[in-house]
Design an enzyme around this catalytic site. Structure first.
Site, mmCIF file in Angstrom:
data_model
loop_
_atom_site.group_PDB
_atom_site.id
_atom_site.type_symbol
_atom_site.label_atom_id
_atom_site.label_comp_id
_atom_site.label_asym_id
_atom_site.label_seq_id
_atom_site.Cartn_x
_atom_site.Cartn_y
_atom_site.Cartn_z
ATOM 1 C CB SER A 685 69.605 16.129 46.656
ATOM 2 O OG SER A 685 71.387 16.434 46.231
ATOM 3 C CE LYS A 728 73.006 20.178 47.709
ATOM 4 N NZ LYS A 728 71.642 19.461 47.995
#
Length: 790
Positions: A685, A728
């Site tokens: 990611s 996140k």
């Protein structure tokens, strides 16, 4: 022979046949006479001087003795006593002298014999004296080994000066076979008789020694058995006095089994083990093992269940009272209760709460149990590496006990509790087996209606149990185990949610735990905001509660130090934002993004961890004079290293579109570093973040400090979706990020974000790296398609 009362032996005498007996000279012998031939011999002897000859039968099978059936050598004797009884004639005879029946005749019941005297010489020689002394010693030893012989015999043997009388006396007393006694009577000379008597005595002494040893051993065993018997009888008397006798114990167990309403299989096992227990000695090692098994079998609540609260509205009210937010989980519990209310019966769901520490997974289990009006039990699976911890040990092992599942059901006291399997992702595998595999049967609705514990070996119905597992991450869970549970994710809390949780739950609890009166401590919203942003950085609220506890302790210390003369209610302590450092010290966390991204080549990325989301500052720098080498540091995993190389390959292949000279990398090395190098990092990611940091270093343009990004990059520059968007985004919000760039294919994840989070942050969907760069680079940066001058 000098000891004979009459040395003259008639030429013909009546014959008295003896069965299993030998009459010796110079000794007496009691007899029972009942055969016609013997009675006739007695009657004739009484009319002819009381004398007769005693001849022993050669075989005991001769019922009606004939002359050939008799031994030739016998003893002439007289009748000393006689008494007539219903069973025959009792006589005591005394032997006089050895004789031979030369001719034996029988007419009817009359048997007579021609007698030839066989006189014996009893001269004393040195050898005879030696045998006599040996025999006397043997008699002393025999008498010391047995209590069945008269002790007067020792004196009689010691005072006998006739060795022949000694031999015949001992021959009549010793338990010798009839054949040996007949051989003793016939033996010549005297030494042979003494030798035979000595041998018989030696054999008797050996038998007495063996007999004494056997009796001593038997006596010892009998003494131990008697001692145990006496102790058991005393224990039984004490137990009966206390109402705890052995019979009462079996009776009590039988009554408990009857009242327990056990299932058929459990009833059969209980009856079988109770039967074994009733037949077993209480001192047996298996007694306590069997008794413990029966107690475990009876302590399980086989037929006990609690009534569920099937009112979805009331259940939702209880859940809202105990927990703030968590709407998704609350809706799932309400749906379950609604189906139970409509259907009447339903197997319990198997939920798995996954989320970072401190978000309330365990406390939510307590709340669900309270909402459903069920018992709550919890077992911790962290560090469990033995299969027997789950399914128990077999009873063949010493100290065997049931596993944690059975133990928890017993602790709950009902067959339908809310059962929490805490920290399931931290199960370990050891040489004792895989406990995760043992849980497969427990967490499978198609199998757990007949769960078998190795100790009980009786099916246990777990289908009505509401199982709730907790985990910080799914990656370490067994795939088959993960397939059996319904995963419910619990993400971290926003700042506003933490403020509400602190106001409703944390502050009142800490005030109560520190003994503060109501209204003494007041923490303003601005102070809570400072504590949340500058003193904690977590997904949950554990650290926040510790900080509130630290404030409460200082207030409690100040309150306890008041002078005794001060009366009245204590003053209220108001904690404002400016006063927080006085209680907690200097702030631990400061916004880092503006400082860290102030130079070119530094990009702000976000990552998912098992403790929630976290922010990463990825740095890139170019070094001239190199050979196109790519250096990756920061303890990066293989997937993250591949993402960095994919970003470099895309930048090189699209150098013209990105405004980079084609030969830019020919004489330079590239170094990509992710700080916090002591912490391992991996995952795809961070691909777009590394690509942005590299481009920022190449173009020497700093990246905007209020922008964070996530997404996987491909060789063609596409941005692929990633997981953990909520975590996140929350981590970026905690760091003061205003713009969050995420893959366009993660647009659906935005629906699950809290409303206040979407209000405070701007979310940008990016399909390509160019979309990311437009947000990350300042608005006044040169266009991407411009050439970069060397």
């Amino acid at each position: 022979m000098s000891d004979s009362p009459d040395p003259v032996v008639p030429a013909e005498l009546p014959v008295l046949p003896l069965r299993e007996a030998v009459a010796f000279p110079l000794s007496v012998l009691p007899l029972t006479i009942n055969r016609p031939v013997s009675i006739d011999a007695i009657n004739r002897a009484l009319t002819a001087g009381d004398r007769m000859v005693f001849l022993t039968l050669q075989s005991n099978r001769a019922e009606d003795p004939q002359p050939p059936d008799l031994h030739a050598i016998g003893t002439v004797g007289v009748i000393r006593q006689m008494a007539r009884t219903p069973g025959g004639i009792q006589v005591v005879i005394e032997g006089i002298e050895r004789a031979r029946g030369a001719v034996v005749n029988r007419t009817g019941n009359t048997m007579s014999a021609s007698i030839i005297a066989l006189p014996e010489i009893a001269d004393k020689t040195l050898e005879v004296d030696a045998y006599v002394r040996r025999i006397q010693e043997q008699v002393d030893k025999a008498l010391s080994l047995t209590s069945g012989l008269s002790q007067e015999l020792r004196g009689v043997v010691a005072n006998l000066d006739n060795p022949l009388r000694l031999a015949y006396l001992l021959g009549s007393l010793l338990d010798m076979p009839v054949a040996d006694k007949q051989a003793l009577l016939e033996a010549d000379p005297l030494i042979a008789k003494l030798e035979a008597v000595s041998a018989a005595l030696a054999r008797e002494i050996a038998l007495l020694e063996v007999k004494g040893k056997i009796e001593s051993q038997a006596q010892q065993e009998m003494s131990d058995a008697q001692r145990q018997y006496y102790l058991r009888q005393q224990l039984k008397a004490i137990q009966e006095e206390l109402g705890e006798g052995e019979a009462d114990e079996i009776k009590l167990l039988r009554e408990k089994i009857a009242a327990a309403r056990l299932p058929e299989t459990a009833q059969q096992a209980a009856d079988r083990e109770l039967g074994r227990l009733a037949r077993m000695n209480q001192a047996s090692p298996d007694y306590q093992i069997t008794r413990t098994y029966l107690e475990w079998l009876l302590e399980i609540p086989w037929s006990v269940t609690t009534d569920d609260r099937l009112d979805p509205v009331e259940a939702r009210r209880v859940l809202d009272e105990d927990h703030y937010d968590l709407d998704k989980i609350k809706e799932r519990i309400v749906e379950y209760l609604a189906v139970r209310k409509l259907k009447g019966d339903m197997k319990g769901p198997i939920l798995c709460f996954v989320g970072p520490p401190g978000v309330g997974k365990t406390s939510l289990g307590h709340s669900i149990a309270r909402a459903m009006n069920r018992k709550f039990v919890r077992i911790s699976l962290g560090g469990v590496r033995d299969e027997a911890e789950v399914r128990g040990h077999r009873r063949t092992y010493i100290g065997a006990l049931p596993g944690r599942i059975v133990n928890a059901i017993k602790q709950a006291g009902a067959m339908n509790p809310v059962f929490m399997l805490d920290e399931m992702d931290k199960l370990a595998t050891g040489f004792q087996g895989d406990p995760a595999a043992a849980l497969l049967e427990v967490l499978d609705p198609a199998q757990n209606h007949s769960f078998r514990d190795h100790y009980l070996e009786v099916p246990l119905d777990l289908s009505h149990v509401l199982f709730i597992a907790t985990a910080n991450q799914l990656g370490t869970l067994h795939p088959a185990l993960l397939d059996r549970v319904e995963v419910v994710s619990l993400s971290g809390y926003t700042e506003d949610e933490k403020r509400h949780i602190a106001r409703r739950f944390l502050i009142p609890r800490q005030v109560q735990e520190h003994g503060l009166p109501d209204g003494v401590l007041e923490i303003t919203d601005t102070a809570l905001g400072v504590v949340i942003t500058q003193y904690t950085r977590e997904a949950g609220v554990r650290s926040l509660e510790r900080m509130i506890g630290a404030i409460a302790r200082k207030v409690a210390a100040r309150l306890a130090s008041r002078p005794a003369e001060e009366t009245g209610p204590p003053p209220t302590t108001r904690v404002d934002a400016e006063q927080v450092p006085r209680y907690l010290g200097q702030p631990r966390f400061q916004p880092e993004s503006p400082f860290r991204t102030s130079r070119p080549g530094v990009a702000t990325g976000v990552a998912w961890t098992e403790t929630g989301g976290d922010v990463l500052f990825i740095e890139a720098t170019l070094m001239p004079g190199g050979s196109q080498q790519i250096i990756l540091t920061g303890q990066l995993g293989s997937v993250m290293q591949e993402s960095a190389r994919a970003a470099v390959s895309h930048i090189r292949s699209s150098s013209h579109e990105l405004g980079i000279a084609p030969d830019f990398f020919e004489h330079r090395d590239l170094h990509v570093h992710v700080p916090a190098g002591a912490i391992p990092k991996d995952g795809p990611s961070a691909g777009v973040t590394m690509a942005t940091a590299i481009l920022s270093a190449i173009r020497k343009i700093p990246i905007r400090s209020d922008v964070a990004m996530t997404g996987e990059i491909t060789l063609s520059g596409l941005v692929l979706p990633v997981g953990g968007i909520r975590e996140k985004a929350l981590a970026a919000r905690r760091m003061g990020i205003k713009t969050f760039v995420l893959p366009a294919r993660n647009a659906a994840d935005l629906e699950e974000l809290p409303a206040d989070l979407k209000k405070d942050m701007r979310f940008v969907l990016a399909a390509t790296l160019e979309d990311v760069l437009r947000e990350a680079l300042p608005a006044n940066a040169p266009a991407l398609a411009t050439e970069l001058a060397d």
